[in-house]
Enzyme design. Structure first.
Site, PDB file in Angstrom:
ATOM      1  NE  ARG A   1      -2.876   0.423   3.385  1.00  0.00           N
ATOM      2  CZ  ARG A   1      -2.314   0.828   4.544  1.00  0.00           C
ATOM      3  NH1 ARG A   1      -1.816   2.039   4.659  1.00  0.00           N
ATOM      4  NH2 ARG A   1      -2.275   0.024   5.589  1.00  0.00           N
TER       5      ARG A   1
ATOM      6  CE1 TYR B   1     -16.784  11.349 -15.453  1.00  0.00           C
ATOM      7  CE2 TYR B   1     -15.984  11.482 -13.201  1.00  0.00           C
ATOM      8  CZ  TYR B   1     -16.557  10.760 -14.224  1.00  0.00           C
ATOM      9  OH  TYR B   1     -16.907   9.455 -14.019  1.00  0.00           O
TER      10      TYR B   1
ATOM     11  CG  ASP C   1      -9.816  16.006 -15.129  1.00  0.00           C
ATOM     12  OD1 ASP C   1      -9.157  15.346 -15.962  1.00  0.00           O
ATOM     13  OD2 ASP C   1     -10.812  15.543 -14.533  1.00  0.00           O
TER      14      ASP C   1
ATOM     15  CE  LYS D   1     -12.988   7.788 -17.935  1.00  0.00           C
ATOM     16  NZ  LYS D   1     -13.294   9.080 -17.385  1.00  0.00           N
TER      17      LYS D   1
HETATM   18  C1  LIG Z   1     -13.696   9.559 -16.175  1.00  0.00           C
HETATM   19  C2  LIG Z   1     -13.235  10.874 -15.743  1.00  0.00           C
HETATM   20  C3  LIG Z   1     -12.872  11.104 -14.406  1.00  0.00           C
HETATM   21  C4  LIG Z   1     -13.048  10.063 -13.313  1.00  0.00           C
HETATM   22  O1  LIG Z   1     -12.246   8.969 -13.460  1.00  0.00           O
HETATM   23  P1  LIG Z   1     -12.594   7.487 -12.951  1.00  0.00           P
HETATM   24  O2  LIG Z   1     -11.379   6.736 -13.353  1.00  0.00           O
HETATM   25  O3  LIG Z   1     -13.849   7.061 -13.634  1.00  0.00           O
HETATM   26  O4  LIG Z   1     -12.777   7.555 -11.471  1.00  0.00           O
HETATM   27  C5  LIG Z   1     -12.374  12.358 -14.079  1.00  0.00           C
HETATM   28  N1  LIG Z   1     -12.259  13.338 -15.007  1.00  0.00           N
HETATM   29  C6  LIG Z   1     -12.600  13.151 -16.292  1.00  0.00           C
HETATM   30  C7  LIG Z   1     -12.440  14.264 -17.270  1.00  0.00           C
HETATM   31  C8  LIG Z   1     -13.103  11.918 -16.708  1.00  0.00           C
HETATM   32  O5  LIG Z   1     -13.460  11.746 -17.988  1.00  0.00           O
END
Ligand SMILES: *Cc1c(COP(=O)(O)O)cnc(C)c1O
Length: 377
Positions: free
Chosen positions: A47, A99, A171, A196
């Site tokens: 961890r 998001y 982000d 993603k």
């Molecule tokens: C999917 C997404 C997230 C969240 O990510 P997870 O891996 O689903 O927790 C945050 N920001 C953006 C722009 C996203 O597309």
């Protein structure tokens, strides 16, 4: 690692080494949860740190041009760590169309914990300036934003945040470091959903925080990672590190496909609106051209005929897969508001495409037949 290497080279070689015991070129997966001090290595407990996570973190820090990286079990876990590095009573200013999952995290969890959260149109620098208060400690920006693909000026926002003693977190999920480098534009932190484009094959969940400086704020993020424990498994880190090797190829191919598809949709008579920062009509196009290398692989559009028409188009696709999420090699389509749930601000007729690496002609042909079929229903 030598400095100033190109992304394509870093994506393959950053933090990669030949196994000294076996000569294995591909890294192994170290599943052990515990480590003996007798080996003289500085691992103790998985961890806290493990070889696969360390390699992934080192690679992402280099790709984003940061000093340090902390990886998490998901993108929202990464966001959660950054927000918990603030203190109760602090205020965070957030892009209006952030998001949806991060919006829930902010409004449902962190306000209960004592964070003051205000949403602001971050494409409007004057509006952001006006929203700043004495308590503002963090400006949280998503550009291109999800799903409206709005573009915010990172340079200007970084300057403003710093002049008010706040940090800028970006982000960068939609752009990836291959297309946009927020730290070079002045941001303090970059946050990713690795689920993603980093993963790229729709088979792993993850998140990452990359910091420009390994300062006290980042130490709190690191402490949150270890203490709260939303850490990625070694296998997930291995999958992500493996996928990063092809990230530059994938994101460029996907962006080029997306640009062609946006052009096709723009000319199609059954389409009321196309949102893609690569189109000169897009309100953020000039800014995107300045701060991004390509325009990304998400395209949003609204067909004529409202929500019912949008549903018909989504259902009529044969190649595009009907699913939420984005960034994978396969193209996906969704009526975004349906995926976001009851309190969404997304227009009910907005379709979001995540463009994959298939041939653009096949994707265009699929949309063409789906639009024709939807018009006939
Ligand atoms: C999917 C997404 C997230 C969240 O990510 P997870 O891996 O689903 O927790 C945050 N920001 C953006 C722009 C996203 O597309």
């Amino acid at each position: 690692m030598q400095r100033h290497r190109h992304f394509e080279t870093l994506a393959v070689h950053a933090a990669h080494r030949i196994d000294p015991h076996t000569g294995a070129v591909a890294p192994g997966i170290t599943l052990s949860s515990v480590y003996s001090p007798d080996a003289g290595a500085d691992y103790k407990y998985s961890r806290v740190d493990n070889p696969n996570r360390r390699a992934l973190e080192a690679c992402l820090a280099q790709l984003e041009g940061g000093a340090a990286c902390a990886c998490f079990a998901s993108g929202v876990a990464a966001a959660s760590a950054v927000l918990h590095a603030l203190a109760p009573g602090d205020q965070v200013l957030v892009s209006e169309d952030v998001y949806y999952g991060n919006r829930l995290l902010l409004t449902r969890e962190l306000t209960r914990w004592g964070l003051a959260v205000s949403f602001v149109d971050t494409t409007d620098v004057a509006a952001v300036r006006a929203a700043f208060t004495e308590r503002t400690r963090l400006l949280w920006v998503e550009t291109p934003s999800n799903p409206m693909l709005r573009i915010s000026d990172l340079n200007a926002l970084a300057e403003m945040a710093h002049s008010r003693g706040a940090k800028l977190a970006v982000d960068n999920t939609f752009a990836t470091p291959i297309l946009q480098n927020p730290l070079a534009l002045g941001a303090d932190l970059v946050v990713h959903s690795s689920t993603k484009y980093f993963g790229g094959h729709s088979d792993v969940l993850g998140g990452a925080v990359i910091a420009a400086n390994e300062d006290e704020f980042f130490h709190r993020v690191r402490a949150h990672q270890i203490t709260c424990g939303a850490v990625p498994a070694p296998f997930d880190c291995w999958l992500l590190r493996r996928s990063l090797a092809t990230l530059p190829l994938r994101i460029c191919a996907q962006s080029d496909n997306a640009a062609r598809i946006a052009g096709f949709l723009l000319r199609h008579p059954a389409i009321a609106e196309v949102r893609y920062p690569g189109l000169s009509q897009h309100p953020g196009h000039e800014l995107a051209a300045k701060q991004m290398r390509r325009f990304g692989a998400v395209v949003s559009f609204r067909p004529r005929g409202g929500r019912a028409a949008a549903e018909a188009v989504v259902s009529a696709c044969e190649l595009f897969i009907r699913a939420t999420s984005l960034g994978g090699v396969e193209s996906l389509i969704e009526r975004r508001a349906a995926g976001e749930g009851p309190h969404t601000a997304t227009p009910p007729d907005l379709i979001r495409l995540s463009i994959g690496i298939e041939h653009a002609d096949d994707l265009i042909a699929d949309l063409d037949q789906a639009l024709a079929k939807a018009a006939g229903t």
